[in-house]
Design a protein around this motif. Structure first.
Motif, short mmCIF file in Angstrom:
data_model
loop_
_atom_site.label_atom_id
_atom_site.label_comp_id
_atom_site.label_asym_id
_atom_site.label_seq_id
_atom_site.Cartn_x
_atom_site.Cartn_y
_atom_site.Cartn_z
N ARG A 68 -34.38 -29.71 -70.44
CA ARG A 68 -34.43 -29.29 -71.84
C ARG A 68 -35.67 -28.45 -72.16
N TYR A 69 -36.82 -28.81 -71.57
CA TYR A 69 -38.09 -28.19 -71.99
C TYR A 69 -38.83 -27.44 -70.88
N THR A 94 -43.59 -29.21 -79.04
CA THR A 94 -43.03 -28.71 -77.79
C THR A 94 -43.66 -29.48 -76.64
#
Length: 255
Positions: free
Chosen positions: A70-71, A47
């Motif tokens: 996205r993160y 992650t």
């Protein structure tokens, strides 16, 4: 234990990935392209928790929008409003904790005016220096002056000699070819060239280098050396270090 892994991007960029063995969370440095970062994260089940940015050039920040969307990572970078998506804007003397390590921010203008580097003490010390310091070379002066870049390199050269130098590009062999011309009587350059050629033949990075090694092989850090000064000024070696640096940088631009 903190590990640092290169994620190759474009033709010769390295996006450095930092992680602790005990956690799937990682940090990446200067993600110019999101795709190889995403592929690495997905393949390894990781992650993205944070991003460090050294300067505004597209091959260092181009992947930010997609990675942020996205993160939602924490993004740390210089005081340049042209770089969108930074959560924490930092400058000289600031400290940030990333992946369990405390990083000091160093301002190193020259390649660009907003350029910063990230240094963390420890065993070993680590330096993420973007395009300011390369192995056997330094960045072009797109925005700054020779005086600024010479001072920035001096700031980095003063770090402990065992500091691992994580530059952003695989330029080492080309830089060593110039270093042989600029510092022709230096046997350390020949030894470094042989070692780096073997690494590239095995498709391995030539990085990280160390500050100690760069003091021995990098002509831009050796402007006080008589041999470098003679090579930069064949008609006489009386120029000061900044003038010698400016001459070397102009020479390298057309080498």
């Amino acid at each position: 234990m903190l590990s640092v892994t290169p994620i190759p991007a474009f033709r010769d960029n390295y996006i450095w990935m930092l992680r602790q063995d005990t956690s799937p969370e990682v940090c990446v440095v200067d993600p110019g392209d999101a795709t190889p970062v995403i592929e690495t994260l997905e393949r390894e089940g990781l992650t993205l928790g944070s991003i460090l940015v050294t300067h505004h050039h597209a091959d260092h920040v181009g992947g930010l929008p997609e990675l942020i969307q996205r993160y939602s990572p924490r993004v740390i970078g210089p005081h340049n409003p042209a770089i969108e998506g930074i959560d924490e804007r930092v400058g000289a003397g600031d400290e940030v904790r990333v992946i369990g390590r405390l990083f000091e921010v160093l301002e190193v203008p020259g390649h660009t005016l907003d350029h910063i580097a990230f240094f963390t003490a420890g065993i070993p010390p680590l330096l993420f220096c973007g395009d300011t310091l390369f192995s056997a070379g330094c960045g072009r002066l797109f925005e700054g002056t020779p005086e600024q870049m010479h001072a920035s390199l001096a700031r980095l050269t003063a770090l402990p000699e065992d500091t691992l130098v994580f530059a952003a590009h695989e330029y080492t062999l080309a830089n060593l070819a110039f270093a042989k011309a600029a510092d022709p009587d230096n046997p350390d350059i020949d030894a470094a060239e042989q070692e780096c050629r073997r690494a590239r033949e095995l498709e391995r990075p030539t990085l990280p280098s160390t500050i100690g090694r760069e003091r021995r092989i990098n002509p831009f850090l050796r402007c006080e050396d008589a041999g470098v000064r003679r090579a930069a000024a064949p008609q006489g070696d009386t120029a000061d270090a900044v003038t010698t640096f400016a001459t070397l940088r102009a020479w390298k631009d057309d080498f």
